[in-house]
Design an enzyme around this catalytic site. Structure first.
Site, short mmCIF file in Angstrom:
data_model
loop_
_atom_site.label_atom_id
_atom_site.label_comp_id
_atom_site.label_asym_id
_atom_site.label_seq_id
_atom_site.Cartn_x
_atom_site.Cartn_y
_atom_site.Cartn_z
CG MET A 103 -5.19 2.21 -5.02
SD MET A 103 -6.20 2.61 -6.47
CE MET A 103 -5.65 1.34 -7.60
CB CYS A 157 -0.92 0.03 1.21
SG CYS A 157 -1.90 1.57 1.29
#
Length: 396
Positions: free
Chosen positions: A317, A104
């Site tokens: 993202m 992430c």
């Protein structure tokens, strides 16, 4: 009738970039959850509140979106010349599994701050004021990330005037460098798993698409918005309220995963929701972002919309931003062509919440494209710290 007691585990709830997650020190976890496996996954699922057939995660810390259904486990690094080992778990909302297949990038912005504040960085390397360089080993993808965390009076500086589209309040800027973010061990032996800058992806009963498939930051497949019937200015409701569109995207993603060598059979895609990401691109246009702010045609080089865990992301993202920046830097990719072509070391892209700039340094060596690093700015903040509570039977 007997009932299981609750146990409490030290934890910190943090925002990093446009994501939120529950952060743990590895040695704070119950002994049975300090190793990868079923017990750890059960624990993290219960912490977040999954699986939840209602899709709300009411009985947990999750926020019912891919951006908020996240967990992080940190420990002092076992790698030479690194400070902290960072393991990321993307928790499914409605299914009982945790996806460990990728990083992430947004929460990476919070890793450095957490590591400093929780004794994972050598105090001799932490300045009283200025920037603390935290060397992060990203355990999911086996890559190095450098976070430049601002310090003030010996404490992590969280507040500031840096504004990030997709985050309501300004905060202190944290610059992130993703070193050598391409997966050179991927299928095909390069960041392009098929060896091609573009490919034709055949998806039965849906169509044939020109795509760029890349392993940089996170495995990602890029398509042209117009080939999907979109113009690139879509916001979340336009995609996420269209059940047929979501099924179509997931089917395309599954066939791309197979062609990228990430899965052997299409059926395996359901257990690998975190990767690859699927995104569609379009030339710049003026549109109104999700906050109501106008993004003009001149504010970006390209428009990008990306899906995460089966839904259109509200912003972008961080790892997908690395993929965007890398693909934009390499002449001939779909992203590069739509962004105007030619060589470039940075790109500004429009997403549903606004715009983001990401840099990438790409070079060609012996006929193969390599990316030295990708750079972007994010911010992070502690939201809550203390303990999370879960029923003790999750450890059985």
């Amino acid at each position: 009738m007997s009932f299981a007691a609750q146990i409490k585990i030290p934890a910190t709830y943090m925002r990093g970039g446009t994501s939120k997650g529950v952060f743990f020190k590895l040695d704070d976890l119950p002994a049975a959850a300090q190793q990868a496996g079923r017990i750890r996954d059960q624990l993290l699922l219960r912490v977040i509140g999954s699986p939840d057939p209602y899709g709300k995660q009411i009985d947990g810390m999750g926020g019912a979106s891919s951006s908020t259904s996240k967990t992080v486990i940190l420990t002092k690094s076992q790698q030479e010349n690194h400070d902290v080992d960072y393991l990321f778990g993307q928790v499914s909302i409605d299914r009982p599994f945790v996806d460990w297949s990728g990083n992430c990038g947004n929460l990476t912005a919070a890793v450095g701050a957490f590591a400093i504040s929780n004794g994972l960085v050598d105090p001799a390397r932490i300045p009283e004021n200025g920037l603390c360089t935290v060397r992060i080993w990203q355990a999911n993808i086996q890559k190095t990330i450098i976070a430049h965390v601002p310090m003030q009076n010996g404490q992590v500086q969280e507040l500031g005037d840096f504004e990030l589209d997709g985050v309501t309040f300004p905060a202190a800027e944290v610059q992130i460098e993703f070193l050598d973010p391409a997966d050179d061990d991927a299928e095909g032996g390069s960041m392009f798993p098929t060896g091609n800058l573009t490919d034709t992806l055949e998806v039965p009963n849906i169509g044939s698409f020109e795509v760029t498939m890349i392993n940089a930051g996170i495995p990602t497949v890029f398509l042209k918005a117009e080939d999907l019937g979109y113009n690139g200015t879509e916001l979340q409701d336009h995609i996420n309220n269209d059940a047929a569109a979501l099924v179509k995207f997931e089917t395309i993603r599954a066939y791309a995963a197979q062609q990228m060598g990430l899965i052997q059979d299409i059926s395996e895609a359901v257990t690998r929701q975190h990767t690859p990401k699927i995104a569609f691109v379009a030339p710049p246009k003026t549109y109104t972002s999700s906050s109501g702010k106008e993004v003009t045609e001149t504010d970006s080089d390209i428009l990008v919309r990306a899906l995460s865990m089966g839904k259109l992301h509200h912003a972008m993202m961080g790892t997908a931003a690395v993929a965007i920046g890398t693909a934009a830097a390499i002449p001939g990719t779909l992203v590069n062509r739509v962004a105007g072509g030619g060589e470039r070391e940075s790109v500004r892209f429009g997403h549903p919440s606004g715009t983001l700039r990401v840099g990438a340094q790409a070079v060609q060596e012996n006929g193969e494209w390599k990316v030295k690093k990708a750079i972007m700015s994010r911010s992070a903040r502690v939201l809550m710290e203390g303990w999370v509570r879960v029923p003790e039977d999750v450890l059985s």
